[in-house]
Design a protein around this motif. Structure first.
Motif, short mmCIF file in Angstrom:
data_model
loop_
_atom_site.label_atom_id
_atom_site.label_comp_id
_atom_site.label_asym_id
_atom_site.label_seq_id
_atom_site.Cartn_x
_atom_site.Cartn_y
_atom_site.Cartn_z
N ARG A 18 0.86 -1.18 0.00
CA ARG A 18 0.00 0.00 0.00
C ARG A 18 0.90 1.23 0.00
NH1 ARG A 18 -4.68 -0.61 4.29
NH2 ARG A 18 -2.96 -0.95 5.70
N PRO A 19 0.35 2.36 -0.49
CA PRO A 19 1.17 3.57 -0.49
C PRO A 19 1.72 3.82 0.91
CG PRO A 19 -0.87 3.95 -1.70
CD PRO A 19 -0.99 2.59 -1.07
N GLY A 20 3.00 4.19 0.98
CA GLY A 20 3.62 4.42 2.28
C GLY A 20 4.38 3.21 2.79
N ASP A 21 4.13 2.04 2.20
CA ASP A 21 4.88 0.85 2.61
C ASP A 21 6.33 0.99 2.17
OD1 ASP A 21 2.55 -0.15 3.58
OD2 ASP A 21 2.53 -1.96 2.35
N ARG A 22 7.18 0.26 2.86
CA ARG A 22 8.61 0.38 2.61
C ARG A 22 9.24 -1.01 2.69
NH1 ARG A 22 11.91 5.14 5.70
NH2 ARG A 22 11.84 6.20 3.72
N ILE A 23 10.16 -1.28 1.76
CA ILE A 23 10.89 -2.55 1.77
C ILE A 23 12.36 -2.26 2.07
CG2 ILE A 23 11.62 -4.56 0.39
CD1 ILE A 23 8.63 -4.57 0.80
N LEU A 24 12.94 -3.05 2.94
CA LEU A 24 14.38 -2.96 3.21
C LEU A 24 15.04 -4.27 2.80
CD1 LEU A 24 16.96 -1.79 4.82
CD2 LEU A 24 16.08 -3.13 6.74
N LEU A 78 28.72 1.09 11.23
CA LEU A 78 30.12 1.54 11.32
C LEU A 78 30.48 1.87 12.77
CD1 LEU A 78 30.30 3.74 8.09
CD2 LEU A 78 31.46 1.56 8.46
N ASP A 79 29.57 2.51 13.48
CA ASP A 79 29.80 2.87 14.88
C ASP A 79 30.02 1.62 15.74
OD1 ASP A 79 29.49 5.51 14.23
OD2 ASP A 79 27.45 5.69 15.00
N ARG A 80 29.47 0.49 15.27
CA ARG A 80 29.60 -0.76 16.04
C ARG A 80 30.72 -1.65 15.51
NH1 ARG A 80 23.09 -1.52 17.06
NH2 ARG A 80 22.95 0.46 18.19
N GLY A 81 31.60 -1.06 14.72
CA GLY A 81 32.80 -1.79 14.32
C GLY A 81 32.71 -2.47 12.96
N ALA A 82 31.54 -2.55 12.36
CA ALA A 82 31.31 -3.11 11.02
C ALA A 82 32.35 -4.14 10.59
CB ALA A 82 31.18 -2.00 9.99
N PRO A 83 32.35 -5.34 11.17
CA PRO A 83 33.35 -6.35 10.81
C PRO A 83 33.14 -6.93 9.41
CG PRO A 83 31.78 -7.27 12.37
CD PRO A 83 31.44 -5.82 12.24
N ASP A 84 31.98 -6.71 8.83
CA ASP A 84 31.66 -7.28 7.51
C ASP A 84 31.23 -6.14 6.58
OD1 ASP A 84 31.09 -9.10 5.51
OD2 ASP A 84 29.28 -9.91 6.47
N ASN A 85 31.16 -6.43 5.29
CA ASN A 85 30.61 -5.48 4.33
C ASN A 85 29.15 -5.19 4.69
OD1 ASN A 85 32.13 -7.50 1.74
ND2 ASN A 85 33.09 -5.86 2.90
N VAL A 86 28.74 -3.95 4.48
CA VAL A 86 27.38 -3.54 4.84
C VAL A 86 26.67 -3.00 3.60
CG1 VAL A 86 25.96 -2.07 6.33
CG2 VAL A 86 28.21 -2.84 7.12
N THR A 87 25.55 -3.61 3.24
CA THR A 87 24.79 -3.11 2.10
C THR A 87 23.31 -2.98 2.49
OG1 THR A 87 26.34 -4.16 0.60
CG2 THR A 87 24.25 -3.46 -0.35
N ILE A 88 22.74 -1.84 2.13
CA ILE A 88 21.38 -1.50 2.56
C ILE A 88 20.64 -0.88 1.38
CG2 ILE A 88 20.04 -0.12 4.21
CD1 ILE A 88 22.79 0.18 5.77
N LEU A 89 19.42 -1.34 1.17
CA LEU A 89 18.61 -0.79 0.08
C LEU A 89 17.19 -0.57 0.59
CD1 LEU A 89 18.96 -1.93 -3.53
CD2 LEU A 89 16.66 -1.69 -2.57
N VAL A 90 16.68 0.63 0.37
CA VAL A 90 15.32 0.95 0.81
C VAL A 90 14.46 1.32 -0.39
CG1 VAL A 90 13.91 2.59 2.14
CG2 VAL A 90 15.99 1.64 3.16
N LEU A 91 13.30 0.69 -0.48
CA LEU A 91 12.35 0.97 -1.57
C LEU A 91 11.05 1.47 -0.96
CD1 LEU A 91 11.56 -1.23 -4.64
CD2 LEU A 91 9.70 -0.52 -3.14
N ASP A 92 10.59 2.64 -1.43
CA ASP A 92 9.31 3.17 -0.97
C ASP A 92 8.26 2.99 -2.03
OD1 ASP A 92 10.39 3.91 1.39
OD2 ASP A 92 10.31 6.07 1.03
N ARG A 93 7.11 2.43 -1.64
CA ARG A 93 6.00 2.28 -2.58
C ARG A 93 5.45 3.66 -2.85
NH1 ARG A 93 2.90 2.66 -5.82
NH2 ARG A 93 0.93 1.62 -6.21
#
Ligand code: MG
Length: 243
Positions: free
Chosen positions: A185-191, A228-243
């Motif tokens: 629905r409008p306003g929904d978000r996928i991470l 990153l503040d928590r030491g990021a021991p692994d690669n970090v990838t983030i994607l956000v999609l807004d309907r």
């Protein structure tokens, strides 16, 4: 529809083996996004994740734009199978790439319909009406331990064997993906995110960022900074999609 993605090698790793890609078509109300977390020696993890992300997205986008009546679940399943075959083939032919593999999590959107496709332990979350829900289920050893009641989800996040995944793209000729259908629905978000984020933040923290920060870019940057503040021991990838 708005999409933003960000990828960072983190604070410890020397290379970034995560990949992501997305496309949108505002007029046709279409969006497709994919995120892959590669594994393998030398540079092969990077090769696996980039082949998988590129192959999945181009195959899915071609189907979505040229065959508008096809079921999104079929598009997702077939594009993931094709990506798997491409990575498997490269690993088979190229000695440097032997044994490489990658996770794959993706979202395909057509209007109010969406599917999330998953192989491995990268994750898809859905924010609707201010409530967050983890849509995907990790294909991992620790998820099995959680399911069997041996450890709690919190213990799973720091378990010594948390990197052991039970399904990955490219390891076998045939690989099955999980498919989840969502009515958006409008306003929904996928991470979508790699385990470099999900191992460091709680679901409450994800929910807070996703429901509290309106712009996808600001939301991604805030979550990356937390990792990153928590030491990021692994690669970090983030994607956000807004309907
Ligand atoms: Mg990772």
């Amino acid at each position: 529809m708005t999409v933003f993605g960000i990828s960072d090698r983190g604070a410890v790793r020397r290379s970034n083996q995560d990949s992501f890609q997305f496309r949108t078509d505002e007029k046709e109300q279409l969006a497709a996004a994919v995120l892959c977390d590669g594994m393998g020696g030398a540079r092969s993890g990077e090769i696996a994740s980039s082949i998988a992300a590129e192959t999945f997205l181009s195959a899915a986008w071609e189907d979505m734009t040229q065959q508008p009546d096809t079921d999104l679940a079929d598009v997702g399943r077939e594009s993931a199978a094709y990506a798997n075959l491409k990575v498997f083939d490269r690993a088979y032919r190229d000695p440097v790439c032997q044994g490489m593999g990658t996770t794959l999590v993706a979202v395909l959107v057509r209007g109010d319909s969406a599917v999330i496709v998953n192989i491995g332990d990268s994750r898809g979350y859905w924010l609707a009406d201010g409530h967050i829900q983890q849509v995907t289920r990790d294909h991992s050893h620790v998820q099995e331990l959680v399911d069997q009641g041996f450890i709690t989800p919190t213990e799973a996040r720091s378990h010594p064997r948390k990197n052991l995944i039970t399904r990955a793209v490219g390891l076998e000729k045939r690989m099955f993906s999980d498919i989840f259908r969502l009515d958006l629905r409008p306003g929904d978000r996928i991470l979508l995110c790699s385990d470099g984020l999900s191992n460091l933040v709680t679901e409450e923290e994800l929910s807070e960022a996703l429901s509290g920060i309106p712009e996808p870019e600001a939301c991604c940057r805030k979550l990356l900074q937390t990792a990153l503040d928590r030491g990021a021991p692994d690669n970090v990838t983030i994607l956000v999609l807004d309907r």
